[in-house]
Design a protein around this motif. Sequence first.
Motif, PDB file in Angstrom:
ATOM      1  N   HIS A  39     -30.317  22.512 -61.133  1.00  0.00           N
ATOM      2  CA  HIS A  39     -30.090  22.393 -59.400  1.00  0.00           C
ATOM      3  C   HIS A  39     -30.642  24.054 -58.914  1.00  0.00           C
ATOM      4  N   ALA A  41     -33.362  25.802 -58.564  1.00  0.00           N
ATOM      5  CA  ALA A  41     -34.588  25.194 -58.413  1.00  0.00           C
ATOM      6  C   ALA A  41     -34.624  24.510 -57.373  1.00  0.00           C
ATOM      7  N   ASP A  42     -34.490  23.563 -56.274  1.00  0.00           N
ATOM      8  CA  ASP A  42     -34.540  22.752 -55.515  1.00  0.00           C
ATOM      9  C   ASP A  42     -32.904  22.882 -54.027  1.00  0.00           C
ATOM     10  N   CYS A  43     -32.468  24.101 -54.945  1.00  0.00           N
ATOM     11  CA  CYS A  43     -31.280  23.924 -54.124  1.00  0.00           C
ATOM     12  C   CYS A  43     -31.368  25.921 -53.094  1.00  0.00           C
ATOM     13  N   GLU A  44     -31.592  26.134 -51.778  1.00  0.00           N
ATOM     14  CA  GLU A  44     -31.543  26.719 -51.191  1.00  0.00           C
ATOM     15  C   GLU A  44     -30.328  27.946 -50.967  1.00  0.00           C
ATOM     16  N   SER A  47     -29.422  29.041 -54.481  1.00  0.00           N
ATOM     17  CA  SER A  47     -29.651  29.778 -54.884  1.00  0.00           C
ATOM     18  C   SER A  47     -29.428  31.312 -54.055  1.00  0.00           C
TER      19      SER A  47
END
Length: 118
Positions: A39, A41-44, A47
Amino acid sequence: MNEHFNDIFVTTGCPSQQQLLDYVQGKLTAEEQHEVEIHLADCELCSEALEGLTAIKEKEKIPGWIHEMKWDLLKKLHKRNRSRRKTETYLYLTIIILSMLFLLLALFWAYHFSIHHK
């Protein structure tokens, strides 16, 4: 408190606050940890949230801080909504009073002209 003030992570595919905290504290199973990493990796947003959480040294205090910040935000939102309702109430009251004044003025002029034209 109010359905409009629910946690922002509840209706998304993002990990919950508790899952992110558990991830930072190393409390997740390998499978759960892998799901969070996929997750991230795709959610700024998540992160950046995780980056902020990892920068905190006293990780055991994080849940208390989050709880406190959440309640502070809820109080501010509630206060803003109460203030907005108060402003709307004054606006409606002003409109009603002005309407009544115009009606009374119209009745006065109608009465005044009906007496003077007889």
